[in-house]
Enzyme design. Structure first.
Site, PDB file in Angstrom:
ATOM      1  N   HIS A 178      33.761  -0.811   0.311  1.00 55.93           N
ATOM      2  CA  HIS A 178      34.581   0.421   0.373  1.00 55.93           C
ATOM      3  C   HIS A 178      33.537   1.579   0.274  1.00 55.93           C
ATOM      4  CE1 HIS A 178      37.061   3.807  -1.481  1.00 55.93           C
ATOM      5  NE2 HIS A 178      37.489   3.746  -0.400  1.00 55.93           N
ATOM      6  N   GLU A 223      32.004   2.145   3.532  1.00 48.98           N
ATOM      7  CA  GLU A 223      32.923   2.883   4.435  1.00 48.98           C
ATOM      8  C   GLU A 223      32.604   4.096   4.284  1.00 48.98           C
ATOM      9  OE1 GLU A 223      37.035   4.625   4.389  1.00 48.98           O
ATOM     10  OE2 GLU A 223      37.175   2.397   3.661  1.00 48.98           O
ATOM     11  N   HIS A 224      32.783   4.895   2.993  1.00 45.27           N
ATOM     12  CA  HIS A 224      32.288   6.332   2.976  1.00 45.27           C
ATOM     13  C   HIS A 224      31.026   6.928   3.575  1.00 45.27           C
ATOM     14  CE1 HIS A 224      35.444   7.620   0.012  1.00 45.27           C
ATOM     15  NE2 HIS A 224      36.058   6.563   0.089  1.00 45.27           N
ATOM     16  N   GLU A 253      38.156   8.839  -6.601  1.00 43.64           N
ATOM     17  CA  GLU A 253      39.205   8.250  -5.912  1.00 43.64           C
ATOM     18  C   GLU A 253      39.775   7.217  -7.021  1.00 43.64           C
ATOM     19  OE1 GLU A 253      40.028   5.685  -1.942  1.00 43.64           O
ATOM     20  OE2 GLU A 253      38.308   6.904  -1.937  1.00 43.64           O
TER      21      GLU A 253
END
Length: 450
Positions: free
Chosen positions: A72, A75-76, A152
């Site tokens: 993840h 992905e950022h 997040e």
């Protein structure tokens, strides 16, 4: 950028709603480039737009132990630029050209998409192909983005009791398989992620021969294939390692997780069962039977659970069931309910257990199966009309061990489901020894501190 569970649930739902009427669903055209990139095109000429998606066959379940969250996090970082596209410019360029873009990560895949006017398709394809192999990461960008990911996690998980419970519930359900790890990562392991970790993961998995390009919209397959040859074709393939996951041992006892928190406004009861996925089921009649079962139990105001717990008994504010079938390894079958104000949780739990017991004892009727199929048939109209849904359903299937033919043949498998198969699938899957139950309860501050 959204982590897995919300996306996986919606994709699994759309995969489950293919109708038992049409022999073909999306009627895609496919081609594999010399470098191993699979290209899939779905024509939909309702509007002059296109959905361009690149899917990588890697997700959180492929992470090295101790590095949870790296899939993840990368992905950022994919938005942090290349020599041709400066950091932060990718999304701005898409927006200036009237489009929107985003990305998402699951346990089994990572995907990037742009929805844009069809005459801008070449632009986004060029940029996406560029960052497949040319990502550059400045140390300062990595550190700042890690703080974004940590925030997040705090906002979406740590500050949300329901999300915290679900995270703990999945960790209890899967004893050894990496599906027990949260997509966003455990807090302590997030703190230790580095630029080297991100680049190693990128170089290991991000290659054309480990990716699928899906374009859906007002396009012609020949033109899309030509563009793919131009921009993705020159990228060199890599020696991508096999996806080796830890085996899940036999389930041997029910688990329960209880979370009491003063922030809880609406208590809830949830139960998850380990279930075969579409890709791994030894008996291929089980997944479509479970899809039909979920529709019987939870498909609207006349469904079994809503009628029994909400309407007839008046105990629950909501009651639902679902089947998450789109996984490379095991899937899950779930139940959930929330009590009405003033109703004790144990009454809702007892009522749900009674409905499960009735299902296992009496099965379902052919009329229930017929009506479930009718509802599934109605839902597929929306799936076929949506450009993004077509790309999502095909992308999930192709990254989790299925093929285009499996998606296209799904109507026939749904059409063949019988009441006996639904009952047999329920009895095979709804075993308390293969379950984890979660209770989300309100608590006074004093109780929470003890």
């Amino acid at each position: 950028m959204r982590a897995w569970r919300v996306w996986a649930a919606s994709v699994a739902l759309m995969t489950a709603v293919v109708p038992p009427v049409w022999a073909q669903v999306f009627n895609p055209t496919t081609k594999t480039l010399d470098n191993g990139l699979q290209v899939v095109v779905v024509e939909n000429h309702r509007a002059p737009i296109a959905s361009h998606m690149v899917w990588y066959k890697v997700g959180a379940a492929d992470e090295t132990p101790g590095k949870s969250g790296i899939a993840h996090f990368l992905e950022h970082l994919m938005f942090k630029g290349t020599p041709a596209v400066p950091p932060g410019e990718f999304s701005k360029i898409v927006a200036r050209n009237g489009g929107r873009d985003n990305a998402f990560t699951s346990s089994d895949y990572t995907a990037y998409f742009q929805n844009i006017a069809v005459d801008r398709l070449e632009l986004v394809m060029k940029m996406e192909a560029d960052r497949m192999r040319n990502l550059t990461l400045a140390e300062a960008d990595v550190k700042s983005e890690l703080e974004v990911v940590k925030e997040e996690r705090r906002s979406r998980t740590d500050n949300d009791p329901a999300a915290l419970l679900h995270e703990r519930l999945e960790a209890a359900l899967f004893l050894n398989h990496p599906y027990r790890r949260p997509i966003i990562g455990w807090p302590d392991e997030l703190n230790g992620l580095t630029r080297d970790d991100a680049l190693a993961f990128y170089k290991r998995w991000y290659a054309p021969n480990n990716a699928i390009l899906i374009v859906a919209g007002d396009v012609e397959p020949a033109k899309v294939f030509a563009l793919a040859e131009t921009y993705y074709g020159p990228l060199k393939p890599e020696s991508v390692p096999p996806r080796i996951r830890a085996e899940e041992p036999p389930q041997a006892g029910a688990r329960q997780v209880t979370l009491a928190d003063p922030r809880v406004k609406q208590p809830s009861w949830t139960r998850l069962y380990v279930a075969p996925s579409q890709a791994t089921a030894a008996d291929k009649t089980v997944p479509p039977a479970l899809d039909v079962l979920a529709e019987i139990l939870s498909g609207g105001a006349t469904s079994r659970l809503y009628k029994a717990l909400v309407v007839d008994q008046g105990l629950a504010a909501s009651a639902s069931a679902w089947y998450e079938s789109g996984a490379l390894d095991q899937g899950t079958f779930g139940f959930a309910a929330s009590p009405r104000p003033g109703v004790a949780m144990d009454k809702v739990q007892a009522a749900m257990n009674a409905e499960i017991a009735r299902l296992l004892r009496d099965g379902v009727s052919e009329d229930e199966v017929r009506r479930a199929k009718t509802r599934l048939r109605a839902e597929v109209v929306y799936a076929r009309d949506s450009l993004h849904t077509a790309a999502r359903v095909l992308g999930e299937a192709l990254t989790t061990g299925q093929g285009v033919a499996d998606v296209e043949d799904w109507p026939n498998r749904i059409d063949a489901v019988t009441a006996q198969q639904v009952a047999a699938a329920a009895r095979a899957v709804l075993d308390d020894n293969a379950s984890a139950t979660g209770l989300l309860l309100p608590a006074r501050l004093q109780e929470a501190r003890q």
